[in-house]
Write an enzyme that holds these catalytic residues in place. Structure first.
Site, PDB file in Angstrom:
ATOM      1  N   ARG A 165      37.383  40.650  49.899  1.00 28.89           N
ATOM      2  CA  ARG A 165      37.241  42.006  49.360  1.00 28.89           C
ATOM      3  C   ARG A 165      37.839  43.063  50.303  1.00 28.89           C
ATOM      4  O   ARG A 165      37.367  44.199  50.366  1.00 28.89           O
ATOM      5  CB  ARG A 165      35.765  42.315  49.079  1.00 28.89           C
ATOM      6  CG  ARG A 165      35.549  42.828  47.653  1.00 28.89           C
ATOM      7  CD  ARG A 165      34.090  43.141  47.352  1.00 28.89           C
ATOM      8  NE  ARG A 165      33.300  41.943  47.129  1.00 28.89           N
ATOM      9  CZ  ARG A 165      31.970  41.846  47.323  1.00 28.89           C
ATOM     10  NH1 ARG A 165      31.289  42.899  47.708  1.00 28.89           N
ATOM     11  NH2 ARG A 165      31.347  40.722  47.105  1.00 28.89           N
ATOM     12  N   ARG A 194      36.116  49.145  48.326  1.00 30.48           N
ATOM     13  CA  ARG A 194      35.458  50.454  48.384  1.00 30.48           C
ATOM     14  C   ARG A 194      35.234  51.021  49.779  1.00 30.48           C
ATOM     15  O   ARG A 194      34.964  52.211  49.912  1.00 30.48           O
ATOM     16  CB  ARG A 194      34.106  50.380  47.647  1.00 30.48           C
ATOM     17  CG  ARG A 194      34.252  50.291  46.134  1.00 30.48           C
ATOM     18  CD  ARG A 194      32.940  50.599  45.458  1.00 30.48           C
ATOM     19  NE  ARG A 194      32.039  49.450  45.462  1.00 30.48           N
ATOM     20  CZ  ARG A 194      30.708  49.538  45.459  1.00 30.48           C
ATOM     21  NH1 ARG A 194      30.124  50.728  45.491  1.00 30.48           N
ATOM     22  NH2 ARG A 194      29.962  48.452  45.456  1.00 30.48           N
ATOM     23  N   ARG A 214      40.958  54.468  43.137  1.00 27.96           N
ATOM     24  CA  ARG A 214      39.879  54.071  42.228  1.00 27.96           C
ATOM     25  C   ARG A 214      39.405  55.261  41.393  1.00 27.96           C
ATOM     26  O   ARG A 214      39.094  55.112  40.196  1.00 27.96           O
ATOM     27  CB  ARG A 214      38.733  53.469  43.054  1.00 27.96           C
ATOM     28  CG  ARG A 214      37.432  53.181  42.318  1.00 27.96           C
ATOM     29  CD  ARG A 214      37.596  52.112  41.257  1.00 27.96           C
ATOM     30  NE  ARG A 214      36.367  52.002  40.486  1.00 27.96           N
ATOM     31  CZ  ARG A 214      35.987  52.837  39.535  1.00 27.96           C
ATOM     32  NH1 ARG A 214      36.779  53.862  39.219  1.00 27.96           N
ATOM     33  NH2 ARG A 214      34.866  52.662  38.887  1.00 27.96           N
ATOM     34  N   ASP A 247      39.521  41.263  39.403  1.00 30.14           N
ATOM     35  CA  ASP A 247      38.090  41.005  39.282  1.00 30.14           C
ATOM     36  C   ASP A 247      37.878  39.575  38.804  1.00 30.14           C
ATOM     37  O   ASP A 247      38.652  39.078  37.976  1.00 30.14           O
ATOM     38  CB  ASP A 247      37.446  41.987  38.299  1.00 30.14           C
ATOM     39  CG  ASP A 247      35.936  41.886  38.353  1.00 30.14           C
ATOM     40  OD1 ASP A 247      35.322  42.603  39.168  1.00 30.14           O
ATOM     41  OD2 ASP A 247      35.359  41.050  37.621  1.00 30.14           O
ATOM     42  N   TYR A 260      27.828  34.050  34.815  1.00 30.50           N
ATOM     43  CA  TYR A 260      27.976  35.426  34.330  1.00 30.50           C
ATOM     44  C   TYR A 260      27.909  35.467  32.798  1.00 30.50           C
ATOM     45  O   TYR A 260      27.275  36.352  32.220  1.00 30.50           O
ATOM     46  CB  TYR A 260      29.286  36.051  34.822  1.00 30.50           C
ATOM     47  CG  TYR A 260      29.189  36.628  36.225  1.00 30.50           C
ATOM     48  CD1 TYR A 260      28.425  37.763  36.477  1.00 30.50           C
ATOM     49  CD2 TYR A 260      29.847  36.038  37.291  1.00 30.50           C
ATOM     50  CE1 TYR A 260      28.324  38.296  37.755  1.00 30.50           C
ATOM     51  CE2 TYR A 260      29.755  36.560  38.580  1.00 30.50           C
ATOM     52  CZ  TYR A 260      28.985  37.692  38.813  1.00 30.50           C
ATOM     53  OH  TYR A 260      28.883  38.205  40.077  1.00 30.50           O
TER      54      TYR A 260
END
Lengths: 365, 365
Positions: free
Chosen positions: A24, A28, A37, A74, A151
């Site tokens: 990652r 962020r 973003r 993703d 998921y």
């Protein structure tokens, strides 16, 4: 790229220093990521904008000097392409809107053609390769079969995986049909990424450590192996193997890019993971690296195993921890420094840079 | 109670069959629990109503025929008694309202006198002992030091324990002061439970598996050991040891009730956990029982290791899984059947009863 330090470490060849990248790493915690973003409505929109996704992908290469880029995308992209509605709500995890209760529900899911349903990913790969201009290798990836199944079945993240395990235990035929469909999807997706230009691939079966070793072997491992062989073996043999899995072993062996198999909480699954055919197995921080290497027994290279929270240590404490990991990593066939899971959004980018520099400095021979 | 099958298994003595109890066996999956639960405003109120808590404690003994009762209480009870506001919101986890940023914040926390601040627990113990009338042993418990620290520092449950680990890494003096205070609190609390009549104690350090083995050794293990020795050693020596920890080893050894040490995700911590001085170490389902037993190496008895989700298997599949666990359990010094974590609220009580009966039936010699 065959001679790049990251690729050589994956293959267990000599390296001049320990390569490092961070799971990652495009994310962020980077202000330059947040700027891009904020220009789109959501994370899936960012994944679907190849130009932006490509720019985000190379940000950590520029800022941190990591030894590999990983495609910004993703893990739920292939699930959405299969026909499962996926939604990201601000500040919450993903919400998936599909119910699997029968074989019919599995049948209704597509095995998407990546060139059609996930072309934005392949276009991102092509643009990143242009931007990188051979500087560092690009890692492609997909979610792993257990993680994607969980998921879908839980409708999002989960703590106990009760719905997932209940289907597994009570409707094994439906489970296996779903896993088969996921495996086919993942193989096609990763192969398309390789064809588009990625130099290595990583399978993020992040939640597989929620299973007992026995359940992993029975319900998941066959599909993990299928995926690894399908991606690393040559295509025609793979297509043959789908019809007759006993032919899998007949592959002339990996002809493609290095395959990295990643999960968390996998201390008790490592022996099994080492036999899936991957070049590299990732480990988290819950196991001492030397113990992981002993279990993996020279069959694969190793990637990991710093706790993402270690980036909040004072620098001198972190440096000692890094030195110990690098030292243990020398016992492996090949070793790639990484965190044991994704970098946390609260991380100071300066500490990520310090980590990369420290790994390079301490490992130089 | 010294001759009861559960106590004998804890101590590694011969048993006529495998004893079983279930973590969180008094809980939301039982309609008779829900009936009582609905009569009070919240779970802490239930803990603080000894008559109701006592009734709830014996419900699973009556319905399931388990070989031990475990006190109905909440692991946050001692934290609240220390002065940390604790609130349970319906459908959410607990919320704690206290900030630890300095030694002063730790100093401001009390080491509560259990006879005053937690007398409702001791009164529950006394009432349960009366109700049980010697039928099965009663297990007392406390949250473990890492788990309690994490609830305080995170303000509730957590996924990455970032605040907890950040304090641990960046302010080790504050961390150690907090752990010391928690250890003192837990020792006094467990000793008071023993004096009130419990026949065994379990330390729920449920989240300790979030740590690397190195962090566990440095930041937690000394307190775990302190607690075990403090509870199982004789009081005067314990009081001495508080002043001079080197005296701990001088204890004439366990004189009290069996001590069970529990955590999840502890596959790589088992060797350390075996050396804390406990009689029993609990394991979750992520490790094959025989592998856990090999690492624990006859030093302790073992408790676990069925996945709570296994209670959703068809009966014939569950029965085979249970048989395999019992068989592996025979390799241990002593073995107590249990789940690897608490029973899930969605569980069919009939399946819990089936599990208990199956363990008894299959293990009878």
């Amino acid at each position: 790229m065959d001679n790049h330090v990251f690729i050589r470490a994956c293959r267990g060849q000599d390296v001049p220093y320990t390569p490092i990248w961070l799971m990652r790493q495009a994310g962020r915690y980077l202000p330059e990521y947040m700027e891009i973003r904020r220009s789109v409505s959501g994370v899936l929109e960012l994944c679907k904008s190849p130009e932006l996704a490509a720019r985000v992908t190379i940000q950590p290469v520029e800022r941190l000097g990591v030894d590999a880029a990983i495609l910004f995308s993703d893990i739920l992209v292939p699930v959405e392409a299969m026909g499962v509605p996926v939604e990201f709500k601000e500040g919450e995890g993903p919400k998936l809107g599909y119910t699997v209760e029968s074989l019919q529900d599995v049948d209704a899911l597509r095995v998407p053609d990546p060139a059609i349903a996930m072309d934005f990913v392949l276009e991102t790969v092509r643009q990143v390769k242009d931007l990188l201009a051979g500087q560092v290798p690009l890692i492609g990836f997909s979610g792993g079969p257990f993680t994607l199944a969980s998921y879908i079945l839980e409708g999002g993240g989960s703590r106990y995986y009760l719905r997932t395990k209940t289907l597994m235990y009570r409707q094994p035929r439906v489970w296996h049909a779903l896993m088969e469909k996921l495996a086919e999807t993942v193989v096609a997706f990763l192969k398309a990424q390789v064809e588009a230009g990625v130099d290595a691939v990583q399978l993020f079966d992040s939640w597989v450590g929620a299973l007992s070793p026995r359940d992993f072997r029975e319900y998941v491992a066959p599909y993990t192996q299928w995926i690894v062989k399908g991606v690393t073996g040559i295509a025609s043999l793979w297509d043959l193997a789908k019809k007759d899995p006993s032919q899998i072993g007949q592959s002339t062996g990996p002809t493609g890019v290095p395959f990295i198999l990643f999960g968390t909480n996998t201390a008790t699954l490592l022996e099994d993971l080492a036999s899936m055919g991957a070049d590299v197995v990732g480990v988290d921080w819950r196991i001492e690296l030397k113990d992981a290497i002993r279990v993996l027994d020279g069959r694969v290279s190793v990637q990991g195993n710093l706790d993402p929270c270690a980036l909040f240590m004072p620098k001198d404490v972190l440096e000692k921890r890094v030195a110990a990991i690098i030292e243990q990593g020398r016992l492996a066939r090949g070793y790639i420094f990484n965190l044991g899971h994704g970098i946390l959004p609260q991380t100071d980018p300066g500490m990520a840079k310090f980590l990369v520099d420290t790994v390079h400095r301490l490992s130089k021979r």
